[in-house]
Design an enzyme around this catalytic site. Structure first.
Site, PDB file in Angstrom:
ATOM      1  N   ARG A 108      40.394  34.706  42.726  1.00 25.21           N
ATOM      2  CA  ARG A 108      41.403  35.021  41.794  1.00 25.21           C
ATOM      3  C   ARG A 108      41.207  36.207  42.143  1.00 25.21           C
ATOM      4  NH1 ARG A 108      40.997  34.610  37.102  1.00 25.21           N
ATOM      5  NH2 ARG A 108      38.293  34.769  36.967  1.00 25.21           N
ATOM      6  N   LYS A 141      27.928  30.941  40.499  1.00 28.33           N
ATOM      7  CA  LYS A 141      28.780  30.287  40.343  1.00 28.33           C
ATOM      8  C   LYS A 141      28.559  28.846  41.657  1.00 28.33           C
ATOM      9  CE  LYS A 141      33.987  31.317  40.650  1.00 28.33           C
ATOM     10  NZ  LYS A 141      34.318  31.792  40.760  1.00 28.33           N
ATOM     11  N   ARG A 157      26.420  41.216  27.702  1.00 24.69           N
ATOM     12  CA  ARG A 157      25.741  42.576  27.714  1.00 24.69           C
ATOM     13  C   ARG A 157      24.307  42.381  26.997  1.00 24.69           C
ATOM     14  NH1 ARG A 157      27.876  45.130  22.125  1.00 24.69           N
ATOM     15  NH2 ARG A 157      25.446  44.784  21.406  1.00 24.69           N
TER      16      ARG A 157
HETATM   17  C1  BTN Z   1      38.051  32.062  42.198  1.00 22.23           C
HETATM   18  O1  BTN Z   1      37.321  31.328  41.824  1.00 22.23           O
HETATM   19  O2  BTN Z   1      37.962  33.233  42.670  1.00 22.23           O
HETATM   20  C2  BTN Z   1      39.203  30.584  42.125  1.00 22.23           C
HETATM   21  C3  BTN Z   1      38.273  30.097  43.369  1.00 22.23           C
HETATM   22  C4  BTN Z   1      39.471  29.230  44.219  1.00 22.23           C
HETATM   23  C5  BTN Z   1      39.338  28.495  45.647  1.00 22.23           C
HETATM   24  C6  BTN Z   1      40.131  27.668  45.773  1.00 22.23           C
HETATM   25  S1  BTN Z   1      40.165  26.336  47.214  1.00 22.23           S
HETATM   26  C7  BTN Z   1      40.980  25.647  47.249  1.00 22.23           C
HETATM   27  C8  BTN Z   1      41.963  26.372  46.235  1.00 22.23           C
HETATM   28  N1  BTN Z   1      42.518  27.478  48.029  1.00 22.23           N
HETATM   29  C9  BTN Z   1      42.321  28.122  48.045  1.00 22.23           C
HETATM   30  O3  BTN Z   1      42.971  29.648  49.263  1.00 22.23           O
HETATM   31  N2  BTN Z   1      41.918  28.637  46.648  1.00 22.23           N
HETATM   32  C10 BTN Z   1      41.692  27.513  45.844  1.00 22.23           C
END
Ligand code: BTN
Length: 324
Positions: free
Chosen positions: A123, A188, A322
């Protein structure tokens, strides 16, 4: 027979998967290339995160045996319950990109899984580090007839689906961090990237991308936040085919319910797993930062923040706890 490099590399990986030594000469004979070509392919595979090492006089070996993703095994698992089409590829730029580019032509519930991604996307424009055979990288196509508005809260639903699937393989203590991260012990474990195409009023198609850390190489130093993988949690090998199958079945079932009933039926489950419920948090969106007592989510997946008794709903941003 002349093969594409990707096909040759897939054959090499299959041959090495059991963790035994194979000489360069034998590998070359098996796949029909010279020993030096084998060496080059192995170099490529090492660069994309496959843990291969070579010993003079003995050849190549994986650091540990690898249970590869297997389309038939996944289909066997989901066969009884849903009829998703599943495609397993070895190395791809990004499963999300692959599905997104073909969205108009793919059937409902189509899933692409890969062993490695060369341009895995997270993201907010981040990279999702995607070494070979170490995680689940999967993307599902789903079209909603209700248009863009009917997708509110979709990524939260996906987090709940992952949580349910993890519980089925015995991992029951995962938490959900709004909007869509799966955490274990404040680290995570999985991320979700939902990309939506379509317009208000018409249908809307979504690519639902899921990345779950399974058995990351020790030396992944590119990940910029605390993370954990499933093998460290369970202390035993994880069957990625089984987990992928469970996620496909669980998510498909939940998507069908979500299309009719929205997020409302899932709110109690979110609350149970909410990482920051009743904690003071910061919400950052661009240069904007607000704070409040986290009060969970509403029916459209917005974060509820209580500030001196006034509760407001927020749709975007990142939260952090926080500390006093
Ligand atoms: C995040 O937490 O930033 C989201 C990560 C999402 C990763 C998955 S792996 C399969 C799919 N293909 C990608 O390029 N991204 C998602």
């Amino acid at each position: 027979m002349r093969r594409k490099p990707a096909q040759t590399r897939s054959l090499l990986i299959k041959q090495l998967a059991n963790g035994e030594f194979n000489s360069g000469e034998l590998l070359g004979e098996l796949v029909g290339v010279s020993r030096s070509a084998v060496a080059n392919h192995i170099k490529y595979l090492t660069n994309i995160g496959l843990d291969v090492f070579s010993v003079k006089g003995r050849g190549y070996r994986l650091a540990a045996p690898l249970l590869l993703l297997d389309q038939n095994k996944i289909l066997d698992l989901i066969g009884q319950e849903s009829n998703n089409i599943v495609e397993v590829v070895s190395v791809i730029d990004s499963t999300n990109t692959y599905v997104k580019e073909r969205l108009d032509d793919l059937p409902q519930g189509f899933v692409c899984l890969a062993e490695a991604q060369t341009h895995g996307r997270g993201r907010r424009g981040k990279t999702w580090v995607s070494p070979f055979g170490s995680s689940i990288y999967m993307s599902m196509a789903w079209t909603f007839s209700g248009g863009y508005q009917s997708i509110a809260g979709l990524s939260l639903l996906v987090g709940i689906a992952i949580n349910r699937s993890l519980a089925q393989v015995g991992v029951v203590d995962c938490k959900l961090k709004w909007p869509n991260d799966v955490y274990y012990n404040l680290k995570k474990l999985a991320g979700i990237l939902v990309e939506v195409e379509g317009q208000v009023g018409s249908h809307a198609s979504a690519v639902i991308g899921i990345g779950i850390n399974i058995d990351l190489p020790i030396c992944v130093d590119e990940i910029d936040q605390p993370f954990v993988d499933l093998v460290s949690i369970t202390q035993k090998p994880v069957n990625r085919n089984e987990l992928a199958g469970l996620i496909i079945v669980t998510l498909t079932k939940m998507l069908k319910q979500f299309e009719v009933e929205g997020l409302a039926p899932f709110l109690p489950e979110w609350k149970d797993a909410d990482l920051f419920y009743n904690e003071y948090v910061y919400l950052e969106s661009g240069s904007n930062r607000i704070q409040g007592l986290s009060k969970g989510i509403n029916e459209s997946g917005a974060l509820l923040l209580d500030n001196g008794g006034k509760v407001t709903a927020h749709h975007g941003g990142e939260i952090s706890v926080r500390r006093a």
